[in-house]
Write an enzyme that holds these catalytic residues in place. Structure first.
Site, PDB file in Angstrom:
ATOM      1  N   ASN A  49       0.723  -1.343   0.063  1.00  0.00           N
ATOM      2  CA  ASN A  49       0.044   0.116  -0.169  1.00  0.00           C
ATOM      3  C   ASN A  49       0.729   1.271  -0.015  1.00  0.00           C
ATOM      4  O   ASN A  49       0.470   2.257   0.236  1.00  0.00           O
ATOM      5  CB  ASN A  49      -0.850   0.076   1.161  1.00  0.00           C
ATOM      6  CG  ASN A  49      -1.871  -1.124   1.207  1.00  0.00           C
ATOM      7  OD1 ASN A  49      -2.305  -1.668   0.344  1.00  0.00           O
ATOM      8  ND2 ASN A  49      -1.882  -1.771   2.439  1.00  0.00           N
ATOM      9  N   HIS A 144     -14.726  -2.043   5.224  1.00  0.00           N
ATOM     10  CA  HIS A 144     -13.562  -2.691   5.702  1.00  0.00           C
ATOM     11  C   HIS A 144     -13.997  -3.246   7.025  1.00  0.00           C
ATOM     12  O   HIS A 144     -14.870  -2.898   7.949  1.00  0.00           O
ATOM     13  CB  HIS A 144     -12.732  -1.601   5.769  1.00  0.00           C
ATOM     14  CG  HIS A 144     -11.143  -2.063   6.503  1.00  0.00           C
ATOM     15  ND1 HIS A 144     -10.662  -1.816   7.569  1.00  0.00           N
ATOM     16  CD2 HIS A 144     -10.096  -2.492   5.690  1.00  0.00           C
ATOM     17  CE1 HIS A 144      -9.635  -2.459   7.698  1.00  0.00           C
ATOM     18  NE2 HIS A 144      -9.087  -2.903   6.445  1.00  0.00           N
ATOM     19  N   GLU A 188     -16.555   3.731   2.261  1.00  0.00           N
ATOM     20  CA  GLU A 188     -14.936   4.059   1.806  1.00  0.00           C
ATOM     21  C   GLU A 188     -15.013   4.741   0.582  1.00  0.00           C
ATOM     22  O   GLU A 188     -16.259   4.891  -0.191  1.00  0.00           O
ATOM     23  CB  GLU A 188     -14.423   2.673   1.489  1.00  0.00           C
ATOM     24  CG  GLU A 188     -14.351   1.866   2.738  1.00  0.00           C
ATOM     25  CD  GLU A 188     -13.618   0.474   2.545  1.00  0.00           C
ATOM     26  OE1 GLU A 188     -12.483   0.408   1.509  1.00  0.00           O
ATOM     27  OE2 GLU A 188     -13.807  -0.621   3.249  1.00  0.00           O
ATOM     28  N   SER A 192     -11.264  -1.115  -0.359  1.00  0.00           N
ATOM     29  CA  SER A 192      -9.815  -1.696  -0.511  1.00  0.00           C
ATOM     30  C   SER A 192      -9.698  -2.881  -1.519  1.00  0.00           C
ATOM     31  O   SER A 192      -8.533  -3.512  -1.757  1.00  0.00           O
ATOM     32  CB  SER A 192      -9.539  -1.877   1.077  1.00  0.00           C
ATOM     33  OG  SER A 192     -10.572  -2.760   1.690  1.00  0.00           O
ATOM     34  N   ASP A 217     -14.103   6.706   4.592  1.00  0.00           N
ATOM     35  CA  ASP A 217     -12.859   6.219   4.787  1.00  0.00           C
ATOM     36  C   ASP A 217     -12.091   6.328   3.527  1.00  0.00           C
ATOM     37  O   ASP A 217     -12.401   5.883   2.795  1.00  0.00           O
ATOM     38  CB  ASP A 217     -12.938   4.744   5.160  1.00  0.00           C
ATOM     39  CG  ASP A 217     -11.522   4.020   5.623  1.00  0.00           C
ATOM     40  OD1 ASP A 217     -10.984   4.545   4.995  1.00  0.00           O
ATOM     41  OD2 ASP A 217     -11.684   3.165   6.333  1.00  0.00           O
ATOM     42  N   HIS A 220      -7.375   4.404   1.106  1.00  0.00           N
ATOM     43  CA  HIS A 220      -6.670   4.243  -0.148  1.00  0.00           C
ATOM     44  C   HIS A 220      -6.724   5.376  -1.133  1.00  0.00           C
ATOM     45  O   HIS A 220      -6.216   5.269  -2.215  1.00  0.00           O
ATOM     46  CB  HIS A 220      -7.337   2.917  -1.014  1.00  0.00           C
ATOM     47  CG  HIS A 220      -7.014   1.765   0.023  1.00  0.00           C
ATOM     48  ND1 HIS A 220      -5.933   0.988  -0.192  1.00  0.00           N
ATOM     49  CD2 HIS A 220      -7.858   0.999   0.901  1.00  0.00           C
ATOM     50  CE1 HIS A 220      -5.625   0.168   0.820  1.00  0.00           C
ATOM     51  NE2 HIS A 220      -7.055   0.314   1.370  1.00  0.00           N
ATOM     52  N   LYS A 249      -0.359   4.231   4.536  1.00  0.00           N
ATOM     53  CA  LYS A 249      -0.586   3.556   3.175  1.00  0.00           C
ATOM     54  C   LYS A 249       0.242   4.710   2.349  1.00  0.00           C
ATOM     55  O   LYS A 249       1.379   4.581   2.356  1.00  0.00           O
ATOM     56  CB  LYS A 249      -1.975   3.676   2.864  1.00  0.00           C
ATOM     57  CG  LYS A 249      -2.507   2.132   3.495  1.00  0.00           C
ATOM     58  CD  LYS A 249      -3.960   1.929   3.456  1.00  0.00           C
ATOM     59  CE  LYS A 249      -4.267   0.424   4.079  1.00  0.00           C
ATOM     60  NZ  LYS A 249      -5.421   0.342   4.882  1.00  0.00           N
TER      61      LYS A 249
END
Ligand code: PLP
Length: 403
Positions: A49, A144, A188, A192, A217, A220, A249
């Site tokens: 990541n 997640h 998110e 992910s 979230d 990423h 990340k």
């Protein structure tokens, strides 16, 4: 006599092994920023990541070392005791500015943030005996595990909506209309395991229409997407109430943050156990984050290369009949189906020098076991070519659907 704890644990592990779901920790070696297995064999890393390579950046490493030297190895206490220093507050201010939010608050990890902030918001009571204010949570089915954990810890009912299905979310919100209590929508911004994106502008509108708060979230997306890598919430002009993101990340360091209004942050400082009862982040981590925040806005070139690398990989996988599940980011899944086949494909690629880890249940739904490629901007043209050639040569075309 009851069985000993170890006997019970062994039985559970044996059942996992029987189901071929026993996981083991594998050690890796890092030499000068490249990944090697324990036998010293170099691999192309398509599973980490560290999307911008910042964990290896000289400025990030130097500031981490410098701040450790100057301020010490550890933080002296939790934030409300003596764990807040001028450097802690300065990094939080820098984060808030980066996210275009009023304020930001550091957390020890993303897991800790999601697991404790969600219950703190969903359990919101204004006064003693305030029980009629029962809140409700609305959560994307692919959120997640840390968010799922937060939902389970919350004194609120969680309504799960189908992945990115805003009609379904709208329907669930309508069913709860008129019921008392704050509604909280969780998503998110980049998922992910699928690498697809939430439609944040539409979610902002939907949340407004239903008087719900929106929690996003950005684990990423932070550093990778949005204007200057500020994340996708930064494109929504303040419509997202709670922005969560990680620092381990793309920022190459460690920890996490919540960004939002000053009031939100003041509330969490007072009412979030996962912030209150834990030791502050150490100076080395703060130094690394501080340097990463200096670098990230200027890395448009790296972000372009990363997006371009991901598109080339998606094109190749599509030619070979693989479903990449709506990926439009640096995370590129290649759905294989069964767990055994996904593991075998990952092993075949690893034997020829490419690490693309297989992801299987319970992390992803049954029947969607996959290779999950997570690319980095540090894959240069030669390496990227090798990655594509290896995949083209050693990942057989996905068999066409028979139904
Ligand atoms: C990695 C991740 C987390 C957890 O963050 P850590 O800082 O690694 O604990 C939370 N949410 C999502 C979507 C993640 O991918």
């Amino acid at each position: 006599m009851d069985a000993s704890l170890d006997a019970l644990l062994k039985a559970r592990l044996a059942a996992l092994s029987e189901a071929k779901r026993l996981r083991r920790l594998r050690p890796w070696q890092w030499c000068h920023g490249t990944l090697h297995d324990v036998d010293g064999r170099a691999l192309i890393d398509a599973s980490s990541n560290d999307y911008l390579g910042l964990s290896q950046h000289p400025l990030v490493k130097a500031r981490a070392a410098g701040w450790a030297e100057r301020y010490g190895a550890g933080a002296p206490a939790s934030r409300l005791i003596t764990g807040t220093r001028d450097i802690t507050l300065a990094v939080e201010e820098k984060l808030a500015a980066f996210k275009h939010c009023e304020a930001a608050l550091l957390f020890s990890s993303g897991f800790q943030a999601n697991a404790t902030v969600i219950p703190a918001l969903a359990g919101l009571k204004v006064g003693a005996g305030d029980t009629a204010n029962a809140p409700a949570i609305f959560s994307d089915e692919l959120n997640h595990a840390s968010m799922v954990h937060g939902c389970r810890n919350a004194k609120a009912k969680t309504h799960v909506f189908r992945h990115r299905d805003l009609d379904h979310l709208d329907e669930l919100l309508r069913q709860q209309a008129g019921k008392p209590g704050r509604k909280l929508i969780l998503t998110e911004s980049v998922f992910s395991m699928d690498g697809d994106r939430a439609d944040l502008p539409a979610l902002v509108q939907l949340a407004e229409r239903h008087g719900a708060a929106l929690y996003v979230d950005e684990a990423h997306a932070t550093g990778v997407l949005g204007p200057q890598g500020r994340g996708l919430a930064a494109e929504c002009g303040g419509g997202v109430d709670v922005v969560m993101g990680t620092l381990g990340k793309a920022l190459g360091a460690f920890g996490a943050y919540i960004a939002g209004s000053r009031t939100l942050i003041d509330y969490l400082v007072n009412c979030c156990p996962g912030f209150i009862y834990t030791t502050a982040l150490p100076p080395a981590v703060l130094g690394a984050v501080d340097a990463a925040l200096d670098l990230v806005p200027g890395m448009d070139e790296d972000r372009r290369r990363l997006a371009d690398n991901a598109q080339r990989l998606r094109d190749l996988l599509a030619q070979r009949n693989y479903d990449t599940l709506g990926s439009s980011t640096q995370i590129v899944p290649a759905v294989i189906g069964s767990e055994e086949d996904a593991l075998a494909a990952a092993q075949r690629l690893e034997e020829v020098g490419v690490l693309a880890v297989a992801i299987r249940p319970p992390t992803v739904p049954t029947g969607t076991s996959r290779l999950r490629f997570a690319l980095g901007s540090t894959l240069d043209e030669v390496t990227m070519q090798r990655l594509l050639t290896t995949v083209a040569t050693h990942l057989p075309p996905h068999p066409p659907k028979t139904d």
